[in-house]
Design a protein around this motif. Structure first.
Motif, PDB file in Angstrom:
ATOM      1  N   ALA A 178       0.864  -1.177   0.000  1.00  0.00           N
ATOM      2  CA  ALA A 178       0.000   0.000   0.000  1.00  0.00           C
ATOM      3  C   ALA A 178       0.899   1.225   0.000  1.00  0.00           C
ATOM      4  O   ALA A 178       2.024   1.192   0.505  1.00  0.00           O
ATOM      5  N   HIS A 179       0.424   2.293  -0.576  1.00  0.00           N
ATOM      6  CA  HIS A 179       1.186   3.526  -0.674  1.00  0.00           C
ATOM      7  C   HIS A 179       0.317   4.682  -0.217  1.00  0.00           C
ATOM      8  O   HIS A 179      -0.912   4.589  -0.213  1.00  0.00           O
ATOM      9  N   SER A 180       0.951   5.756   0.169  1.00  0.00           N
ATOM     10  CA  SER A 180       0.212   6.902   0.679  1.00  0.00           C
ATOM     11  C   SER A 180       0.715   8.188   0.055  1.00  0.00           C
ATOM     12  O   SER A 180       1.863   8.274  -0.395  1.00  0.00           O
ATOM     13  N   ALA A 181      -0.154   9.181   0.037  1.00  0.00           N
ATOM     14  CA  ALA A 181       0.204  10.525  -0.424  1.00  0.00           C
ATOM     15  C   ALA A 181      -0.603  11.515   0.393  1.00  0.00           C
ATOM     16  O   ALA A 181      -1.714  11.216   0.829  1.00  0.00           O
ATOM     17  N   ARG A 182      -0.031  12.695   0.597  1.00  0.00           N
ATOM     18  CA  ARG A 182      -0.699  13.732   1.370  1.00  0.00           C
ATOM     19  C   ARG A 182      -1.163  14.842   0.432  1.00  0.00           C
ATOM     20  O   ARG A 182      -0.376  15.406  -0.317  1.00  0.00           O
ATOM     21  N   LEU A 183      -2.456  15.143   0.477  1.00  0.00           N
ATOM     22  CA  LEU A 183      -3.042  16.181  -0.348  1.00  0.00           C
ATOM     23  C   LEU A 183      -3.019  17.513   0.398  1.00  0.00           C
ATOM     24  O   LEU A 183      -2.761  17.555   1.607  1.00  0.00           O
ATOM     25  N   PRO A 184      -3.294  18.607  -0.299  1.00  0.00           N
ATOM     26  CA  PRO A 184      -3.354  19.906   0.375  1.00  0.00           C
ATOM     27  C   PRO A 184      -4.346  19.883   1.531  1.00  0.00           C
ATOM     28  O   PRO A 184      -5.376  19.227   1.474  1.00  0.00           O
ATOM     29  N   GLY A 185      -3.997  20.595   2.595  1.00  0.00           N
ATOM     30  CA  GLY A 185      -4.861  20.612   3.769  1.00  0.00           C
ATOM     31  C   GLY A 185      -4.619  19.445   4.692  1.00  0.00           C
ATOM     32  O   GLY A 185      -5.302  19.308   5.713  1.00  0.00           O
ATOM     33  N   GLY A 186      -3.673  18.572   4.346  1.00  0.00           N
ATOM     34  CA  GLY A 186      -3.332  17.471   5.240  1.00  0.00           C
ATOM     35  C   GLY A 186      -4.099  16.188   5.010  1.00  0.00           C
ATOM     36  O   GLY A 186      -3.906  15.214   5.745  1.00  0.00           O
ATOM     37  N   VAL A 187      -4.984  16.140   4.015  1.00  0.00           N
ATOM     38  CA  VAL A 187      -5.734  14.917   3.739  1.00  0.00           C
ATOM     39  C   VAL A 187      -4.788  13.859   3.177  1.00  0.00           C
ATOM     40  O   VAL A 187      -4.049  14.113   2.229  1.00  0.00           O
ATOM     41  N   VAL A 188      -4.821  12.665   3.764  1.00  0.00           N
ATOM     42  CA  VAL A 188      -3.956  11.567   3.337  1.00  0.00           C
ATOM     43  C   VAL A 188      -4.776  10.572   2.527  1.00  0.00           C
ATOM     44  O   VAL A 188      -5.922  10.254   2.875  1.00  0.00           O
ATOM     45  N   VAL A 189      -4.187  10.105   1.429  1.00  0.00           N
ATOM     46  CA  VAL A 189      -4.815   9.088   0.585  1.00  0.00           C
ATOM     47  C   VAL A 189      -3.922   7.854   0.578  1.00  0.00           C
ATOM     48  O   VAL A 189      -2.731   7.944   0.280  1.00  0.00           O
ATOM     49  N   HIS A 190      -4.483   6.719   0.927  1.00  0.00           N
ATOM     50  CA  HIS A 190      -3.790   5.441   0.819  1.00  0.00           C
ATOM     51  C   HIS A 190      -4.293   4.724  -0.421  1.00  0.00           C
ATOM     52  O   HIS A 190      -5.480   4.788  -0.749  1.00  0.00           O
ATOM     53  N   GLY A 191      -3.411   4.013  -1.097  1.00  0.00           N
ATOM     54  CA  GLY A 191      -3.793   3.288  -2.295  1.00  0.00           C
ATOM     55  C   GLY A 191      -3.248   1.878  -2.289  1.00  0.00           C
ATOM     56  O   GLY A 191      -2.105   1.648  -1.889  1.00  0.00           O
ATOM     57  N   VAL A 192      -4.064   0.917  -2.702  1.00  0.00           N
ATOM     58  CA  VAL A 192      -3.630  -0.476  -2.809  1.00  0.00           C
ATOM     59  C   VAL A 192      -4.325  -1.093  -4.014  1.00  0.00           C
ATOM     60  O   VAL A 192      -5.505  -0.836  -4.279  1.00  0.00           O
ATOM     61  N   ARG A 193      -3.598  -1.896  -4.777  1.00  0.00           N
ATOM     62  CA  ARG A 193      -4.173  -2.546  -5.947  1.00  0.00           C
ATOM     63  C   ARG A 193      -4.982  -3.763  -5.515  1.00  0.00           C
ATOM     64  O   ARG A 193      -4.551  -4.557  -4.671  1.00  0.00           O
ATOM     65  N   VAL A 194      -6.184  -3.883  -6.111  1.00  0.00           N
ATOM     66  CA  VAL A 194      -7.038  -5.024  -5.801  1.00  0.00           C
ATOM     67  C   VAL A 194      -7.472  -5.680  -7.107  1.00  0.00           C
ATOM     68  O   VAL A 194      -7.685  -5.008  -8.118  1.00  0.00           O
ATOM     69  N   ALA A 195      -7.592  -6.984  -7.081  1.00  0.00           N
ATOM     70  CA  ALA A 195      -8.081  -7.708  -8.251  1.00  0.00           C
ATOM     71  C   ALA A 195      -9.546  -7.359  -8.480  1.00  0.00           C
ATOM     72  O   ALA A 195     -10.301  -7.115  -7.536  1.00  0.00           O
ATOM     73  N   GLN A 196      -9.934  -7.358  -9.731  1.00  0.00           N
ATOM     74  CA  GLN A 196     -11.306  -7.003 -10.082  1.00  0.00           C
ATOM     75  C   GLN A 196     -12.311  -7.877  -9.333  1.00  0.00           C
ATOM     76  O   GLN A 196     -13.365  -7.412  -8.904  1.00  0.00           O
ATOM     77  N   GLU A 197     -11.993  -9.148  -9.132  1.00  0.00           N
ATOM     78  CA  GLU A 197     -12.933 -10.068  -8.470  1.00  0.00           C
ATOM     79  C   GLU A 197     -13.133  -9.737  -6.998  1.00  0.00           C
ATOM     80  O   GLU A 197     -14.139 -10.150  -6.397  1.00  0.00           O
ATOM     81  N   HIS A 198     -12.192  -8.992  -6.404  1.00  0.00           N
ATOM     82  CA  HIS A 198     -12.317  -8.619  -4.995  1.00  0.00           C
ATOM     83  C   HIS A 198     -12.703  -7.155  -4.798  1.00  0.00           C
ATOM     84  O   HIS A 198     -12.897  -6.708  -3.657  1.00  0.00           O
TER      85      HIS A 198
END
Length: 272
Positions: free
Chosen positions: A23-43
């Motif tokens: 999983a990876h993360s990034a911080r948007l303006p204003g301090g909002v954090v977004v986490h991202g992880v790849r998932v298979a279409q079936e899940h």
């Protein structure tokens, strides 16, 4: 505060990703954090529901992010765009929707050929539109929010977890936080006015208050909403179909929208 470690461990335990998934993360303006992880279409659908309603995060499936580098680029683009606009109260959002729907309807009637004007007026008036619709079934139509993915050849999506608000009810803020995720969107012909992130957010807030609509997928020219309580009575169905057709010109006509999508647990919008 959600961390990438807790995202992965929680999803591994639920059987949604394989052990060792990153999983990876990034911080948007204003301090909002977004986490991202790849998932298979079936899940993917189960993964979205797994996080839906959990305090502190809003889940979103997308194809706009396909790597950790994309997530970093997302943060950079958001920083250049500046702080996101604030969401507005439900009443104000509903007022924005009503103004856009009224404007689109007035222009559509004005632009109609004389022989079509009476029909166009009928299709823009909920009280008259109900007379043209199929009778209500008394229950919602179960939709498939990933029905479009086979046409695209999609095998994997990215699940984003946006640390914002108290769960799915805050998904109306996603167009404000991720303003580049929808492109080329405009109101219906002949109005054809580009929709701003604030206007997207207004429609989503309005529909969330009435029908519980939440953003399930957003990216490019596509958006899917999960709708746990779509309208079941004809006046509400007619009014909603008129709103949806004003919002997105690439839907079928108003009657088809009212007899189909407006009664479903999944709403699909696209702008070509």
């Amino acid at each position: 505060m959600t961390t990438t470690d807790t995202v992965v461990s929680s999803m591994v335990a639920a059987g949604l990703v394989a052990p060792g998934a990153a999983a990876h993360s990034a911080r948007l303006p204003g301090g909002v954090v977004v986490h991202g992880v790849r998932v298979a279409q079936e899940h993917a659908e189960r993964a979205w529901h797994f996080w839906r309603g959990r305090a502190g995060v809003v889940p979103l499936l997308t194809t706009r992010v396909t790597s950790a580098q994309d997530l970093t680029a997302l943060a950079s683009a958001a920083a250049e765009a500046g702080p996101p606009a604030e969401s507005v109260p439900v009443a104000e959002a509903s007022g924005t929707v009503a103004r856009i729907v009224s404007r689109v309807g007035a222009r559509s009637i004005a632009e109609a050929y004389p022989e079509d004007r009476a029909e166009e007026e009928e299709l823009r008036d909920p009280a008259r539109l109900v007379q043209l619709l199929d009778p209500p079934s008394g229950s919602a139509v179960a939709g498939n929010p990933l029905a479009f993915t086979p046409d695209w050849g999609i095998e994997n999506l990215w699940l984003l977890l946006v640390e914002e608000g108290g769960g799915g009810g805050e998904s109306h803020r996603l167009p404000l936080l991720l303003p580049g995720f929808l492109s080329g969107s405009s109101t219906a012909w002949p109005d054809m006015c580009p929709l701003t992130p604030a206007e997207h957010s207004a429609f989503l807030r309005h529909w969330n208050a009435r029908y519980g609509a939440e953003v399930f997928f957003m990216g490019g020219t596509e958006m899917q909403l999960y709708v746990p309580r779509p309208p079941l009575d004809l006046p509400a169905i007619a009014a909603l179909a008129i709103e949806q057709n004003a919002y997105c010109d690439d839907l079928d006509d108003v009657i088809d929208t009212a007899n189909g999508q407006a009664r479903s647990t999944v709403w699909h919008f696209w702008w070509d």
